[in-house]
Design an enzyme around this catalytic site. Structure first.
Site, PDB file in Angstrom:
ATOM      1  N   ASP A  67       0.818  -1.217   0.000  1.00 26.01           N
ATOM      2  CA  ASP A  67       0.000   0.000   0.000  1.00 26.01           C
ATOM      3  C   ASP A  67       0.852   1.267   0.000  1.00 26.01           C
ATOM      4  OD1 ASP A  67       0.929  -0.459   2.576  1.00 26.01           O
ATOM      5  OD2 ASP A  67      -1.046  -0.807   3.437  1.00 26.01           O
ATOM      6  N   ASN A 136      -7.515  -2.781  14.730  1.00 26.80           N
ATOM      7  CA  ASN A 136      -8.916  -2.992  14.352  1.00 26.80           C
ATOM      8  C   ASN A 136      -9.085  -4.197  13.413  1.00 26.80           C
ATOM      9  OD1 ASN A 136      -7.850  -2.073  11.955  1.00 26.80           O
ATOM     10  ND2 ASN A 136      -9.226  -0.320  11.729  1.00 26.80           N
ATOM     11  N   HIS A 138      -7.498  -4.664  10.525  1.00 26.98           N
ATOM     12  CA  HIS A 138      -7.257  -4.444   9.093  1.00 26.98           C
ATOM     13  C   HIS A 138      -5.987  -5.162   8.647  1.00 26.98           C
ATOM     14  CE1 HIS A 138      -4.754  -0.442   9.603  1.00 26.98           C
ATOM     15  NE2 HIS A 138      -4.004  -1.505   9.751  1.00 26.98           N
ATOM     16  N   GLU A 143      -9.819  -1.906   5.513  1.00 27.73           N
ATOM     17  CA  GLU A 143     -10.389  -1.565   6.811  1.00 27.73           C
ATOM     18  C   GLU A 143     -11.674  -2.362   7.052  1.00 27.73           C
ATOM     19  OE1 GLU A 143      -8.643   0.110   8.762  1.00 27.73           O
ATOM     20  OE2 GLU A 143      -7.949   2.029   7.991  1.00 27.73           O
TER      21      GLU A 143
HETATM   22  P1  PGA Z   1       2.084  -1.646  12.830  1.00 25.64           P
HETATM   23  O1  PGA Z   1       0.869  -1.600  11.834  1.00 25.64           O
HETATM   24  O2  PGA Z   1       3.016  -2.683  12.315  1.00 25.64           O
HETATM   25  O3  PGA Z   1       2.667  -0.265  12.765  1.00 25.64           O
HETATM   26  O4  PGA Z   1       1.536  -1.986  14.159  1.00 25.64           O
HETATM   27  C1  PGA Z   1       0.291  -2.778  11.389  1.00 25.64           C
HETATM   28  C2  PGA Z   1      -0.888  -2.442  10.519  1.00 25.64           C
HETATM   29  O5  PGA Z   1      -1.555  -1.435  10.776  1.00 25.64           O
HETATM   30  O6  PGA Z   1      -1.155  -3.195   9.573  1.00 25.64           O
END
Ligand code: PGA
Length: 243
Positions: A67, A136, A138, A143
């Site tokens: 992404d 959450n 995702h 999302e």
């Molecule tokens: P993080 O993010 O590795 O910074 O915890 C993971 C994500 O949001 O997919």
């Protein structure tokens, strides 16, 4: 899903790097699906060490990232292209021409998404996809929602995600509100998937991913339908799993 529980973040990073290193050693021309965020930084450090020590060769490796924020150029210090250069590509013997990240400045977003999926298909798909997981649930920027999208697409970030990512920006107002992300279809097409998660904040999402009902409000639960997923979590992130 195979679940590996490590003592802490350092061990998690080493275990994930070893998984990735085995794939590269078995197939020096592998197509690696990579991820950004806090979770993979330790793993990337370990891969850099292996490369510097002559254990791992990236010269024929191709990478495809999940992404990118819309509106940030590749040299903006919070863009995911910049993150990948800083945390991995600048320190290993990879050909940057063979590292792909969606273009967050594309004039025609729809075309950029279509071309990104076409590029992945032309490469023959990813041999492995690395994923973090959001608090959450995702994965990439897919999302929680009442429906999910298969291909690479433009998406709006939820307030949860904007708040979680604000730590990387000067202020929350500077966090982009939209992004280009690979979709669930693209992720599920990968031959193998490695998910990494660390810390108590991820425990609920990890539990739902591994053993919750499959539903689009918990995008990571979709991974239960993939035949080769390795989940590597530290003890804090594994706290709510049935042992
Ligand atoms: P993080 O993010 O590795 O910074 O915890 C993971 C994500 O949001 O997919």
């Amino acid at each position: 899903m195979k679940v590996i529980i490590t003592k802490n973040y350092e061990e998690l990073s080493k275990a994930a790097a070893n998984e990735m290193a085995n794939i590269i050693k078995n197939n020096p021309k592998a197509i690696l699906g990579l991820a950004t965020g806090g979770s993979p930084i330790g793993m990337y450090k370990e891969l850099i060490r292996m490369n510097k020590d002559g254990e791992l060769d990236f010269s024929d490796i191709t990478t495809v990232n999940l992404d990118e924020y819309v509106g940030l150029s590749g040299d903006h210090n919070q863009s995911y292209r910049y993150f990948m250069n800083e945390n991995l590509f600048n320190h290993i013997n990879i050909n940057k021409e063979k590292t792909f990240v969606p273009n967050g400045l594309a004039e025609n977003i729809e075309e950029e998404c279509k071309n990104y999926d076409a590029k992945i298909a032309e490469l023959g798909g990813t041999d492995v996809q690395l994923l973090g997981i959001g608090n959450n649930g995702h994965i990439a920027f897919n999302e929680p929602d009442s429906s999910l999208v298969a291909g690479t697409h433009l998406t709006k970030l939820t307030q949860d995600t904007i708040e979680a990512n604000a730590r990387f920006f000067e202020s929350i107002d500077m966090v982009p509100t939209t992004a280009l992300t690979m979709g669930l279809g693209g992720i599920m097409k990968s031959k193998k998937i490695i998910v990494i998660a660390s810390g108590a904040g991820k425990a609920e999402a990890v539990k739902e991913m591994v053993s919750g009902k499959i539903n689009t409000n918990m995008p990571a639960s979709m991974l239960q339908m993939h035949r080769d997923v390795v989940v590597i979590v530290d003890e804090a992130a594994a706290a709510l799993l049935n042992k």
